[in-house]
Enzyme design. Structure first.
Site, PDB file in Angstrom:
ATOM      1  N   ASP A   1     -37.719   6.479   6.346  1.00  0.00           N
ATOM      2  CA  ASP A   1     -38.191   7.643   5.581  1.00  0.00           C
ATOM      3  C   ASP A   1     -37.809   7.501   4.109  1.00  0.00           C
ATOM      4  O   ASP A   1     -36.886   6.756   3.760  1.00  0.00           O
ATOM      5  CB  ASP A   1     -37.602   8.941   6.153  1.00  0.00           C
ATOM      6  CG  ASP A   1     -36.070   8.938   6.193  1.00  0.00           C
ATOM      7  OD1 ASP A   1     -35.488   7.905   6.584  1.00  0.00           O
ATOM      8  OD2 ASP A   1     -35.457   9.952   5.818  1.00  0.00           O
TER       9      ASP A   1
ATOM     10  N   GLU B   1     -33.269   9.649   7.883  1.00  0.00           N
ATOM     11  CA  GLU B   1     -31.921   9.491   7.296  1.00  0.00           C
ATOM     12  C   GLU B   1     -31.689  10.555   6.230  1.00  0.00           C
ATOM     13  O   GLU B   1     -30.608  11.114   6.115  1.00  0.00           O
ATOM     14  CB  GLU B   1     -31.769   8.090   6.686  1.00  0.00           C
ATOM     15  CG  GLU B   1     -30.339   7.732   6.299  1.00  0.00           C
ATOM     16  CD  GLU B   1     -29.922   8.201   4.909  1.00  0.00           C
ATOM     17  OE1 GLU B   1     -28.718   8.287   4.645  1.00  0.00           O
ATOM     18  OE2 GLU B   1     -30.804   8.512   4.074  1.00  0.00           O
TER      19      GLU B   1
END
Ligand SMILES: [Zn+2]
Length: 379
Positions: free
Chosen positions: A72, A137
């Site tokens: 991400d 994350e």
């Protein structure tokens, strides 16, 4: 792989918009790249369009070295301030611009390519490399938490997280906690405050007590520095001539091993229950985010190997340091076995900024660094 092929993989990854989600497209892309070379991967789904990826090379015997990176990226921010489109990787002047170029698609791409090349070259005689590519994350390390809970980190003998480390080896970072504190009061006309309960006043009681506690902390960590607490969001009341019935604040805490998450939670909860004994006070605290400090051994085999290989590659000794920010390591350390870990990846100080970029040379050199570390560590 030649330089252009290595760059193409990173560009393809940056061109996939995986802002706080949509990681499955990145996972599928990596799975396809691995599959071209006969490397098997497993998708570990989290939810719709969100999938972690676990890929392995090497044998069944010997040590297991983990490579990890998140798929991400954070929001592009002010798009007008970008000189190039954030999700269209653009080369200029030895740099590659785009959201995630530094944080951390370059680190992830470098790890993937290192694995592909080691597989192709047949250089990995002993041991195994296991890639743990994670989702989310940036919003709670949820992918790393899921993989750890499912046992994917239990067999690791060492772990490298490819977050941007600016040509330094990081072996420790602070923990991070977020909380929300709500104060409940009672509305009344501000001309007759005695008929109400001022939620803001009671909120401030908590604020003052907490600040007093923090000011009294004298322990510091040699590597990570001090414990910090900051109230970052505050709201309450809705009319200037009414006594407010509700107020709330949110705070972020950065913990160190000396004053860790458990201790902090205990102290904050004690303050709340103490204040709640006062007449009219009604406070409720919720913990929204809780990540442990990470403190790996600075003299571990993994650090030593990484240090000597970096010296060879960069032509100079690089610093071995601690960091304030949290990473997926805060989740992976909850695995059944303890293992040394480092945070070491290409990139600079532009994560989360507009015009984020990575130096192409730094990206390419880290591919060789990862290969060399793996060969030595697994020998
Ligand atoms: Zn990152």
């Amino acid at each position: 792989m030649n330089k252009q092929e290595k760059l193409a993989i990173l560009k393809d990854m940056i061109n996939i918009d995986s802002t706080n989600g949509n990681e499955e497209e990145v996972a599928d892309y990596l799975l396809k790249q691995f599959a071209k070379y006969g490397i098997l991967s497993e998708k570990v789904a989290y939810s719709e369009a969100r999938t972690n990826l676990v890929s392995k090379i090497g044998g069944k015997n010997g040590k297991v070295l983990g490579f990890s990176g998140h798929m991400d990226v954070v929001d592009a921010g002010d798009r007008k301030a970008w000189k190039t489109p954030p999700f269209q990787a653009t080369e200029s002047d030895g740099k590659l611009f785009g959201r995630g170029s530094t944080d951390m698609k370059s680190g992830l791409a470098a790890m993937v390519i290192a694995m592909i090349e080691l597989e192709q070259e047949g250089k990995l005689i002993d041991g195994q490399i296991k890639l743990l590519a994670t989702i989310g994350e940036e919003i709670g390390e949820i992918g790393a938490a899921q993989l750890t809970t499912l046992g994917y980190a239990d067999d690791l003998d060492g772990l490298i997280i490819g977050e941007p480390s600016v040509r330094q080896i990081i072996y420790a970072h602070k923990g991070s906690m977020n909380y929300t504190l709500v104060s409940y009061g009672k509305n009344a006309h501000s001309s007759t405050p005695e008929l109400g309960i001022n939620a803001i006043d009671n909120l401030m009681l908590f604020y003052k007590e907490v600040e007093q506690y923090v000011a009294g902390i004298h322990q510091t960590n040699d590597i990570l520095g001090v414990f910090t607490h900051n109230v970052t969001v505050i709201e309450g009341g809705n009319q200037v001539n009414s006594i407010p019935a509700r107020a709330q604040l949110q705070g972020n805490i950065r913990t160190i091993p000396e004053v860790d998450n458990e201790k902090t939670e205990q102290v904050f909860c004690t303050i709340v229950s103490k204040l709640n004994k006062q007449e009219g006070v009604h406070l409720e605290i919720t913990w929204d985010y809780n990540k442990m400090p990470v403190f790996s051994d600075p003299k571990s085999n993994l650090v030593k190997i990484a240090e000597s290989i970096a010296k060879e590659q960069f032509g100079k000794t690089i610093p071995i340091i601690g960091l304030a920010g949290t990473t997926d390591a805060a989740e992976f350390i909850k695995a059944k076995n303890q293992f040394p870990l480092i945070i070491f990846g290409p990139g600079n100080n532009t994560p989360h900024e507009v015009n984020e970029y990575v130096d192409i040379e730094n990206y390419l050199e880290m591919i060789d660094v990862y290969k060399a570390i793996a060969i030595q560590f697994l020998k």
